[in-house]
Write a protein that holds these residues in place. Structure first.
Motif, PDB file in Angstrom:
ATOM      1  N   SER A   1       0.845  -1.186   0.000  1.00  0.00           N
ATOM      2  CA  SER A   1       0.000   0.000   0.000  1.00  0.00           C
ATOM      3  C   SER A   1       0.882   1.237   0.000  1.00  0.00           C
ATOM      4  O   SER A   1       2.076   1.168   0.292  1.00  0.00           O
ATOM      5  CB  SER A   1      -0.935   0.016   1.223  1.00  0.00           C
ATOM      6  OG  SER A   1      -0.171   0.030   2.415  1.00  0.00           O
ATOM      7  N   THR A   2       0.262   2.332  -0.356  1.00  0.00           N
ATOM      8  CA  THR A   2       0.926   3.625  -0.242  1.00  0.00           C
ATOM      9  C   THR A   2       0.459   4.266   1.062  1.00  0.00           C
ATOM     10  O   THR A   2      -0.721   4.549   1.226  1.00  0.00           O
ATOM     11  CB  THR A   2       0.573   4.522  -1.437  1.00  0.00           C
ATOM     12  OG1 THR A   2       1.120   3.939  -2.628  1.00  0.00           O
ATOM     13  CG2 THR A   2       1.146   5.917  -1.260  1.00  0.00           C
ATOM     14  N   THR A   3       1.386   4.448   1.952  1.00  0.00           N
ATOM     15  CA  THR A   3       1.110   5.109   3.221  1.00  0.00           C
ATOM     16  C   THR A   3       2.076   6.270   3.339  1.00  0.00           C
ATOM     17  O   THR A   3       3.275   6.070   3.563  1.00  0.00           O
ATOM     18  CB  THR A   3       1.289   4.148   4.409  1.00  0.00           C
ATOM     19  OG1 THR A   3       0.477   2.995   4.211  1.00  0.00           O
ATOM     20  CG2 THR A   3       0.889   4.822   5.712  1.00  0.00           C
ATOM     21  N   VAL A   4       1.576   7.468   3.152  1.00  0.00           N
ATOM     22  CA  VAL A   4       2.434   8.642   3.113  1.00  0.00           C
ATOM     23  C   VAL A   4       1.968   9.649   4.145  1.00  0.00           C
ATOM     24  O   VAL A   4       0.769   9.929   4.266  1.00  0.00           O
ATOM     25  CB  VAL A   4       2.424   9.287   1.704  1.00  0.00           C
ATOM     26  CG1 VAL A   4       3.249  10.557   1.698  1.00  0.00           C
ATOM     27  CG2 VAL A   4       2.971   8.314   0.667  1.00  0.00           C
ATOM     28  N   ASN A   5       2.919  10.180   4.887  1.00  0.00           N
ATOM     29  CA  ASN A   5       2.644  11.212   5.888  1.00  0.00           C
ATOM     30  C   ASN A   5       3.401  12.473   5.510  1.00  0.00           C
ATOM     31  O   ASN A   5       4.606  12.436   5.278  1.00  0.00           O
ATOM     32  CB  ASN A   5       3.067  10.740   7.282  1.00  0.00           C
ATOM     33  CG  ASN A   5       2.518   9.368   7.622  1.00  0.00           C
ATOM     34  OD1 ASN A   5       3.263   8.402   7.657  1.00  0.00           O
ATOM     35  ND2 ASN A   5       1.226   9.276   7.854  1.00  0.00           N
ATOM     36  N   ILE A   6       2.664  13.580   5.430  1.00  0.00           N
ATOM     37  CA  ILE A   6       3.230  14.851   4.969  1.00  0.00           C
ATOM     38  C   ILE A   6       3.123  15.889   6.079  1.00  0.00           C
ATOM     39  O   ILE A   6       2.085  16.011   6.738  1.00  0.00           O
ATOM     40  CB  ILE A   6       2.480  15.368   3.727  1.00  0.00           C
ATOM     41  CG1 ILE A   6       2.509  14.336   2.600  1.00  0.00           C
ATOM     42  CG2 ILE A   6       3.051  16.704   3.266  1.00  0.00           C
ATOM     43  CD1 ILE A   6       3.874  14.080   2.033  1.00  0.00           C
ATOM     44  N   ASP A   7       4.182  16.647   6.266  1.00  0.00           N
ATOM     45  CA  ASP A   7       4.163  17.815   7.151  1.00  0.00           C
ATOM     46  C   ASP A   7       4.707  19.000   6.369  1.00  0.00           C
ATOM     47  O   ASP A   7       5.844  18.955   5.879  1.00  0.00           O
ATOM     48  CB  ASP A   7       5.014  17.579   8.401  1.00  0.00           C
ATOM     49  CG  ASP A   7       4.397  16.572   9.347  1.00  0.00           C
ATOM     50  OD1 ASP A   7       3.383  16.907   9.968  1.00  0.00           O
ATOM     51  OD2 ASP A   7       4.933  15.457   9.443  1.00  0.00           O
ATOM     52  N   GLN A   8       3.898  20.043   6.263  1.00  0.00           N
ATOM     53  CA  GLN A   8       4.335  21.250   5.569  1.00  0.00           C
ATOM     54  C   GLN A   8       4.163  22.450   6.492  1.00  0.00           C
ATOM     55  O   GLN A   8       3.155  22.569   7.189  1.00  0.00           O
ATOM     56  CB  GLN A   8       3.514  21.465   4.294  1.00  0.00           C
ATOM     57  CG  GLN A   8       3.652  20.335   3.287  1.00  0.00           C
ATOM     58  CD  GLN A   8       3.017  20.658   1.948  1.00  0.00           C
ATOM     59  OE1 GLN A   8       3.460  21.575   1.266  1.00  0.00           O
ATOM     60  NE2 GLN A   8       2.003  19.912   1.570  1.00  0.00           N
TER      61      GLN A   8
END
Length: 879
Positions: A452-459
């Motif tokens: 799976s694609t599990t992506v965590n983003i912080d901007q």
């Protein structure tokens, strides 16, 4: 969604009751226009309170954008439209791509919530809140998102449909959309909205509370919104078999019930499970299980305040926080595997004698459902704070900062193709794939689904800024004014997670310093006989980016009012869009195609039938430069003295958009000389090593066989878009014996829209490739005492586009898409329990208009609103 279900029965019965009450209210309405009086009292201008407002498109207090077209949606219109959320409000503006549709983020959970303008991409339009930039929240893009402001807290929306990088910097190519919040509010107000459509329901709660005192004010607003999903199967106008219309059958053959092709027929005869009779085929609509509108939930909280420390110093601040969760149904990826007789679940078609078969199937039995569920969670904060100083000579100094942050957790389940292929080759019931049923061992299923694609983003975006503006001196036309300012901005992007088994860590940052200035010059005034009321604005901005360099963008605007009834205006300038941080620094992947697959997906015409093993790169590019645009416009505003309640305007605009970032298609990469530098035929070991060193191997075999072609398909500045057209608006309000009547028509008409993948590529007419030529919205309303009735007609021109036929490609003209909406509101008696209360009936798409037909893409010609007829009841009360 329990809240929605418990309200549905009430709303369906209550809507009919409310309609009857509205009709009775109209019949008994007084002849005085009470709404107009209330509106006038509520719309007390900022100038009357001692403030001088800054209008979108200008950085000088009290000066509107000179030469540019300003589109405004005020508070009264927002309440009349009954837009439950920011997204709903954006669908009512014909110049925006979201017009008469559903404004959502992309249905994979990775896109931005930011509709574009006039057919240009979303990244070419800059969203603002109270004149301040906003943070991005998407995983795949770093252009700013539109804010989820509680609709009850929005005072107005201003749209400058013109290039504005000379004022605001990056992204303001097609225009600027500025959400302006309420500032001075005392009391409390709540609004509840519930609506239903076929297989759909939505609920929204809004509340605001505030207090105003001498020298200060504070307010806070909250919104909760939720809606259910709509799948493709919920809408019966979708079709996939276009053979009766000269097209092709696009139904899937990888279905829950598999199809089998065997080697004894050279894979020329199909056998449909479960009977596996020769010449039979299972067909399916895989899009029926996927969402057209996702299940969504939003919490939004906005707070602002200001305080005068003395007559010369004012402190102010604001914060917007939103928490959104989308659950998005996606069709499971279709599969095809070779199965041999060694597999215990092998099923040969009767009498075929096959020992090898090619099975096409959809993995519902492995998943345990007919869909995957993507999730996208965004927590976004935008805050601004500062201090304003009133200086001598009517100068104003603002020192302010912003701190914006966003977190995005995106989850997209998928199939582990390596584990699936290994299971297809399995020889025991503990290791083998059963594509026909549910006998695949649990451990094997777990391995296949372990991808799976599990992506965590912080901007995070931080900004510190200072601006000085005020008068410079008197000219014949009035007071010359100026503004100068400086900004320092820092943007960071951090990503963690996996795409399948591949880690995708990214840690990106950039620093931007900016200087800008603007000068407003009122050249002549009323006393001049020829060039009376002639004014000009000059503005310019210099932005320096730490990752690609600097850019300078000027603009000139001119207004001329030759008569009291006519205003002429024009503007010319340049704008730019900085490459997104992910476009610069996103993980680069290296992908492999053997010679057979290269012949299909990356065919090199110079090699004829002897295609070669190919490696290609996809991802970010540190050498990207800004997208650039030259824009100009001119227009006229007409308000005749003999008909003072008539207002009309028309604007011609022209946008030349170059250096557009993208990836070239395989069809032209080998033939267009522009791309010669990214095609390496028979690469040397050094070339191969250097390019592979910047990439993450995705499916490269080990050891790597001889490579004949290496394609550097990372993002680059290649594209060109040129478009021009007309924006128009005509409105009239007149008083009658029973109250007042209002009529309005506004829209956009595209004259030309040409696109090129590169300067040497053929010119494509986008108006023949799915872009509608025109959009318009007509309004007719009447106000009588406490009752108002407004009708809206929304028009989107039919599209022309190509579709596949059995012998090639043909073109088809789809019909237009026209819907009608209704709003009926009743201000309840202003005493007792109903004091300050109103009811509103909302009916969108009254006639439940289906989208126009097109012999491809689910049988739908262009963008549309899949919700269909939507009936909602809104209750509002102030305290």
């Amino acid at each position: 969604m329990n809240t929605l279900k418990s309200l549905k029965k009430f709303a369906l019965s209550g809507s009919s009751i409310l309609a009857c009450m509205q009709i009775a209210g109209i019949a008994m309405a007084q002849t005085t226009d009470a709404d107009a009086a209330v509106s006038a009292a509520e719309d007390q201008t900022a100038e009357e309170r001692g403030d001088t407002i800054v209008v979108t498109g200008s950085s000088i207090r009290g000066v509107p954008p000179t030469g540019s077209n300003l589109i405004s949606v005020d508070r009264n219109s927002i309440e009349t439209i009954a837009a439950a959320t920011t997204a709903d409000l954006l669908t009512t503006v014909p110049q925006l791509n979201s017009f008469n549709s559903v404004a959502t983020a992309s249905l994979d959970g990775f896109g931005s919530f930011a509709p574009g303008m006039r057919g240009l991409p979303a990244s070419a339009t800059l969203p603002l809140m109270n004149g301040h930039r906003l943070v991005a929240a998407a995983a795949n893009e770093t252009n700013p998102d539109y804010p989820f402001i509680p609709s009850i807290a929005i005072e107005r929306v201003e749209i400058v449909a013109d290039g504005a990088s000379s004022i605001y910097g990056s992204d303001a190519v097609a225009g600027v959309v500025n959400f302006i919040t309420r500032k001075n509010f005392s009391g409390a107000e709540v609004s509840v909205n519930y609506g239903v459509a076929d297989e759909y329901q939505a609920f929204t709660f809004n509340g605001i509370i505030g207090r105003e005192w001498d020298g200060g004010s504070v307010l806070a607003a909250y919104q909760y919104a939720e809606n259910s999903n709509i799948t493709g199967g919920d809408r019966d106008y979708r079709i996939l078999d276009f053979t009766p219309f000269g097209g092709i059958d696009t139904r899937g053959t990888s279905c829950p019930s598999p199809n089998v092709l065997v080697d004894s027929t050279f894979y020329a005869v199909n056998y449909a499970a479960p009977d596996l009779a020769p010449g039979t085929t299972n067909y399916c609509d895989n899009g029926a299980v996927a969402d057209l509108v996702p299940d969504s939930r939003i919490h939004s909280l906005f707070a602002s305040g200001h305080q005068d420390l003395n007559e010369n110093v004012t402190l102010w601040g604001e914060i917007l926080y939103s928490d959104m969760r989308d659950e998005i149904r996606a069709a499971p990826p279709v599969q095809a595997q070779f199965i041999t007789s060694a597999n215990p679940f092998f099923q040969a078609p009767p009498g075929s004698g096959a020992t090898v078969e090619y099975v096409q199937f959809r993995p519902d039995n492995l998943i345990g459902d007919d869909h995957f569920l993507n999730t996208d969670e965004r927590r976004v904060g935008n805050s601004s704070f500062g201090v304003d100083f009133s200086l001598p000579h009517d100068l104003n100094l603002s020192v302010y900062g912003t701190y914006d942050w966003a977190e995005n957790d995106a989850f997209i389940p998928s199939i582990n193709t390596a584990a699936l292929s290994a299971a297809a080759a399995g020889t025991t019931t503990d290791t083998a794939l059963d594509p026909f049923g549910t006998m695949t061992a649990p451990a094997v299923v777990a391995a296949i689904l372990d991808s799976s694609t599990t992506v965590n983003i912080d901007q995070v975006t931080k900004l510190a800024a200072v601006k000085l503006d005020g008068p410079l001196g008197e000219l014949p036309g009035g007071e010359m004014k100026f503004a100068i300012g400086a900004e320092a901005r820092r943007e960071t992007f951090e990503q963690s997670g996996f795409v399948g088994a591949t880690p995708v860590p990214e840690d990106l940052e950039r620093d931007i310093t900016s200087l800008y200035g603007e000068l407003f010059i009122p050249i002549t005034g009323d006393g001049e006989s020829v060039f009376r009321n002639l004014s000009m604005s000059l503005s310019g901005r210099h932005d320096d980016y730490s990752d690609f360099g600097s850019t300078t963008n000027p603009k000139i605007g001119v207004n001329w009012t030759p008569t009291d009834s006519l205003n002429l205006r024009g503007s010319y300038g340049t704008s730019f869009r900085a490459p997104g941080m992910r476009q610069v620094g996103a993980t680069v992947g290296a992908y492999y195609l053997d010679a057979a697959n290269s012949a299909v997906f990356a065919n090199d015409p110079t090699r004829g039938l002897a295609q070669v093993n190919t490696v290609y790169l996809l991802g970010g590019n540190s050498d990207l430069q800004p997208e650039e645009a030259t824009t100009y416009s001119f227009g006229a505003d007409f308000n005749p003295s003999f008909l003072p309640d008539l207002n009309a305007s028309v604007t011609y605009y022209n946008i030349e958009y170059t250096e557009v970032i993208g990836t070239p298609s395989a069809a032209i990469v080998f033939t267009d000389p522009t791309f010669a530098s990214i095609v390496y035929r028979d690469p040397t070991p050094t070339e191969l090593s250097d390019l592979l060193s910047i990439a993450v191997p995705v499916n490269l075999p080990s050891p790597l066989p001889a490579i004949g072609n290496l394609l550097d398909l990372r993002l680059n500045n290649f594209g060109i878009r040129e478009t021009d057209g007309l924006d128009f608006n005509v409105n009239y309000r007149w008083t009658t014996d029973f109250g007042s009547v209002f009529a309005d028509v506004t829209g956009n008409y595209i004259l030309h829209y040409d696109s090129q993948q590169s300067p040497a590529a053929p010119v494509a007419d986008s108006l023949k490739l799915g872009i509608p030529r025109s959009t318009a919205r007509a309004t007719l309303g009447a106000v009588s005492g406490p009752v108002s009735v407004f009708g809206f007609v929304n028009y989107r021109a039919g599209i022309t586009n190509n579709f596949s036929t059995p012998t090639g490609v043909s073109s088809y003209d789809a019909n237009s898409y026209t819907t009608a909406d209704l709003r009926v509101s009743w201000r309840l008696p202003d005493s007792g329990a109903t004091q300050g209360a109103s009811l509103l009936l909302q009916v969108d798409n009254i006639f439940d208009q289906d989208p126009p037909f097109f012999p491809a893409t689910d049988g739908i010609g262009g963008q549309y609103n899949p919700i269909g007829r939507y009936v909602a009841l809104n209750i509002r009360k102030s305290f």
